[in-house]
Design a protein around this motif. Structure first.
Motif, PDB file in Angstrom:
ATOM      1  N   LEU A   1      33.023  33.760  47.017  1.00  0.00           N
ATOM      2  CA  LEU A   1      33.939  32.907  47.777  1.00  0.00           C
ATOM      3  C   LEU A   1      35.384  33.219  47.413  1.00  0.00           C
ATOM      4  CD1 LEU A   1      34.556  30.566  49.680  1.00  0.00           C
ATOM      5  CD2 LEU A   1      34.199  28.994  47.748  1.00  0.00           C
ATOM      6  N   ARG A   2      35.648  33.390  46.131  1.00  0.00           N
ATOM      7  CA  ARG A   2      37.018  33.700  45.705  1.00  0.00           C
ATOM      8  C   ARG A   2      37.465  35.043  46.276  1.00  0.00           C
ATOM      9  NH1 ARG A   2      36.509  32.775  39.368  1.00  0.00           N
ATOM     10  NH2 ARG A   2      38.619  33.646  39.357  1.00  0.00           N
ATOM     11  N   ASP A   3      36.562  36.028  46.291  1.00  0.00           N
ATOM     12  CA  ASP A   3      36.916  37.327  46.863  1.00  0.00           C
ATOM     13  C   ASP A   3      37.214  37.204  48.350  1.00  0.00           C
ATOM     14  OD1 ASP A   3      36.645  38.569  44.432  1.00  0.00           O
ATOM     15  OD2 ASP A   3      34.590  39.243  44.789  1.00  0.00           O
ATOM     16  N   ALA A   4      36.435  36.374  49.046  1.00  0.00           N
ATOM     17  CA  ALA A   4      36.665  36.186  50.484  1.00  0.00           C
ATOM     18  C   ALA A   4      38.007  35.511  50.731  1.00  0.00           C
ATOM     19  CB  ALA A   4      35.528  35.369  51.088  1.00  0.00           C
ATOM     20  N   LEU A   5      38.343  34.515  49.890  1.00  0.00           N
ATOM     21  CA  LEU A   5      39.641  33.857  50.030  1.00  0.00           C
ATOM     22  C   LEU A   5      40.781  34.830  49.745  1.00  0.00           C
ATOM     23  CD1 LEU A   5      39.012  30.359  48.397  1.00  0.00           C
ATOM     24  CD2 LEU A   5      39.647  30.818  50.774  1.00  0.00           C
ATOM     25  N   ARG A   6      40.614  35.637  48.691  1.00  0.00           N
ATOM     26  CA  ARG A   6      41.628  36.642  48.374  1.00  0.00           C
ATOM     27  C   ARG A   6      41.817  37.591  49.562  1.00  0.00           C
ATOM     28  NH1 ARG A   6      40.010  38.190  43.689  1.00  0.00           N
ATOM     29  NH2 ARG A   6      41.768  37.389  42.470  1.00  0.00           N
ATOM     30  N   GLY A   7      40.711  38.043  50.127  1.00  0.00           N
ATOM     31  CA  GLY A   7      40.793  38.953  51.267  1.00  0.00           C
ATOM     32  C   GLY A   7      41.484  38.325  52.458  1.00  0.00           C
ATOM     33  N   SER A   8      41.239  37.038  52.680  1.00  0.00           N
ATOM     34  CA  SER A   8      41.872  36.370  53.818  1.00  0.00           C
ATOM     35  C   SER A   8      43.378  36.229  53.617  1.00  0.00           C
ATOM     36  CB  SER A   8      41.238  34.992  54.048  1.00  0.00           C
ATOM     37  OG  SER A   8      41.579  34.072  53.015  1.00  0.00           O
ATOM     38  N   ILE A   9      43.810  35.999  52.362  1.00  0.00           N
ATOM     39  CA  ILE A   9      45.248  35.883  52.068  1.00  0.00           C
ATOM     40  C   ILE A   9      45.927  37.242  52.211  1.00  0.00           C
ATOM     41  CG2 ILE A   9      46.951  35.290  50.308  1.00  0.00           C
ATOM     42  CD1 ILE A   9      44.864  33.301  49.180  1.00  0.00           C
ATOM     43  N   LEU A  10      45.283  38.296  51.691  1.00  0.00           N
ATOM     44  CA  LEU A  10      45.848  39.640  51.823  1.00  0.00           C
ATOM     45  C   LEU A  10      45.883  40.086  53.280  1.00  0.00           C
ATOM     46  CD1 LEU A  10      44.253  41.478  48.763  1.00  0.00           C
ATOM     47  CD2 LEU A  10      46.626  40.712  49.024  1.00  0.00           C
ATOM     48  N   ALA A  11      44.900  39.665  54.054  1.00  0.00           N
ATOM     49  CA  ALA A  11      44.902  40.004  55.483  1.00  0.00           C
ATOM     50  C   ALA A  11      46.055  39.306  56.198  1.00  0.00           C
ATOM     51  CB  ALA A  11      43.572  39.610  56.115  1.00  0.00           C
ATOM     52  N   ALA A  12      46.305  38.049  55.823  1.00  0.00           N
ATOM     53  CA  ALA A  12      47.363  37.286  56.479  1.00  0.00           C
ATOM     54  C   ALA A  12      48.748  37.746  56.060  1.00  0.00           C
ATOM     55  CB  ALA A  12      47.196  35.795  56.167  1.00  0.00           C
ATOM     56  N   GLY A  13      48.911  38.050  54.759  1.00  0.00           N
ATOM     57  CA  GLY A  13      50.247  38.341  54.251  1.00  0.00           C
ATOM     58  C   GLY A  13      50.616  39.804  54.215  1.00  0.00           C
ATOM     59  N   LYS A  14      49.596  40.693  54.074  1.00  0.00           N
ATOM     60  CA  LYS A  14      49.903  42.108  53.884  1.00  0.00           C
ATOM     61  C   LYS A  14      49.068  43.031  54.760  1.00  0.00           C
ATOM     62  CE  LYS A  14      51.778  41.493  49.260  1.00  0.00           C
ATOM     63  NZ  LYS A  14      51.946  42.059  47.906  1.00  0.00           N
ATOM     64  N   ASN A  15      48.411  42.446  55.763  1.00  0.00           N
ATOM     65  CA  ASN A  15      47.707  43.225  56.795  1.00  0.00           C
ATOM     66  C   ASN A  15      46.537  44.040  56.270  1.00  0.00           C
ATOM     67  OD1 ASN A  15      49.503  42.372  58.887  1.00  0.00           O
ATOM     68  ND2 ASN A  15      51.007  43.839  58.119  1.00  0.00           N
TER      69      ASN A  15
END
Length: 349
Positions: free
Chosen positions: A87-101
């Protein structure tokens, strides 16, 4: 009594930025970490504020100043089990997708929406970037990344897993071998200008606490500019001359790591030296990163004349944690007070 220098030294009497004469800032500094038999000092320029090691080891003697340098000796370790890791990895991925594409992969739509909200929070962005902050560059498809001073390759291994084509440069054969075995990272042993990289071949260059170790600084920065593509990004970190710990500890400050730290920068001098190489500096900020660690070891130096990491896990003392918290509280009011500078610059198009 000061140690008698057994390693060849040279004098650096003029400021690199303005060519003015240096004034004594600190003198009679021994190696407080590894006991290398050399005595150095720091000079500073009264006109621009640049601080440099003087006298310092000759270029041929620099390697002898790293007898047991821990970043070069790291060994691969098995990943520890983490609670709610997926879950933490998925959240990290979603933040990186939103902020850094970064590619979102199969991340559920609800997590992508949550990532856009979390990306607005500085602490969430910090955690999503594994604490590396701007060193986790915005994603470039098929992008090439170069790290100078790659050490044992942990950062490049991470960026490789995030989709970058990575290369490293380090003066230590031990570091290059560890990076290759532990992370599958290709590292060149030596100076960047000897690595043979083509012009305009990298999308990003990173230096994480490396610039302060470089003797031929203008040559290195010019080479960074050459190998970056137009619009390519340079991000570096280095100790902050104006930090709260330096104000408290003075000559006992850990980041005066004589004889290895050849330069100590303020935000102003760091920006000027990078601009002089032809970069456009976008931001120079200070970060609390390493504050507790620096406090604990600086306190050891003040009390004992040396720092011994075996005496405690640096950053684990209550006093160190309180100090880091204080710096974090002061940072919004005094933006330049934290222990680490982070510079973001780009090569003009």
């Amino acid at each position: 009594m000061p140690l008698v220098s057994m390693i060849p030294v040279e004098r650096i009497e003029c400021c690199l930025l303005c060519q003015g004469p240096g004034s004594v800032l600190y003198e009679g500094l021994n190696d407080r970490l590894y006991g290398v038999p050399i005595t150095c000092g720091y000079a500073w320029c009264r006109d621009c504020g640049l601080v440099w090691l003087d006298p310092r080891p000759t270029p041929q003697a620099l390697g002898a100043c790293y007898p047991a340098y821990k970043p070069h000796q790291a060994k691969p370790t098995a990943p520890a089990a983490r609670r709610f890791g997926p879950l933490r990895d998925a959240l990290r991925g979603s933040i990186l997708a939103a902020g850094k594409n970064y590619p979102a992969g199969k991340c559920p739509a609800i997590l992508l929406s949550l990532g856009k909200v979390l990306n607005l929070l500085p602490q969430a962005r910090h955690m999503a970037s594994f604490g590396y902050s701007e060193l986790v560059h915005p994603f470039v498809p098929a992008g090439k990344l170069l790290e100078i001073g790659c050490g044992a390759g942990a950062y490049l291994g991470l960026m490789q897993r995030l989709g970058w084509d990575v290369r490293g440069v380090d003066f230590s054969p031990m570091a290059a071998e560890t990076a290759r075995k532990a992370h599958g990272v290709d590292g060149f042993v030596g100076r960047l200008q000897d690595a043979g990289h083509e012009s305009s071949s990298f999308d990003a260059v990173s230096m994480n606490h490396a610039i302060e170790h470089i003797d031929d600084l203008p040559i290195l920065l010019n080479e960074c500019l050459r190998v970056l593509k137009p619009g390519g990004r340079l991000v570096l970190t280095t100790p902050n001359l104006k930090s709260l710990a330096h104000r408290i500890f003075g000559r006992d400050w850990l980041a005066l790591d004589s004889p290895r730290h050849l330069w100590v920068f303020s935000s102003t001098t760091l920006g000027r030296i990078v601009e002089r190489a032809g970069f456009s500096v976008h931001e120079v900020s200070s970060r609390v990163s390493l504050a507790a660690y620096i406090f604990d070891l600086s306190l050891q130096i003040r009390r004992n004349g040396v720092a011994d990491e075996s005496r405690l896990v640096p950053g684990s003392s209550r006093a160190g944690r309180i100090f880091a918290g204080l710096e974090r509280l002061l940072l919004p009011v005094f933006p330049g007070c934290a222990e680490e500078l982070m510079l973001v610059a780009v090569k003009p198009v």
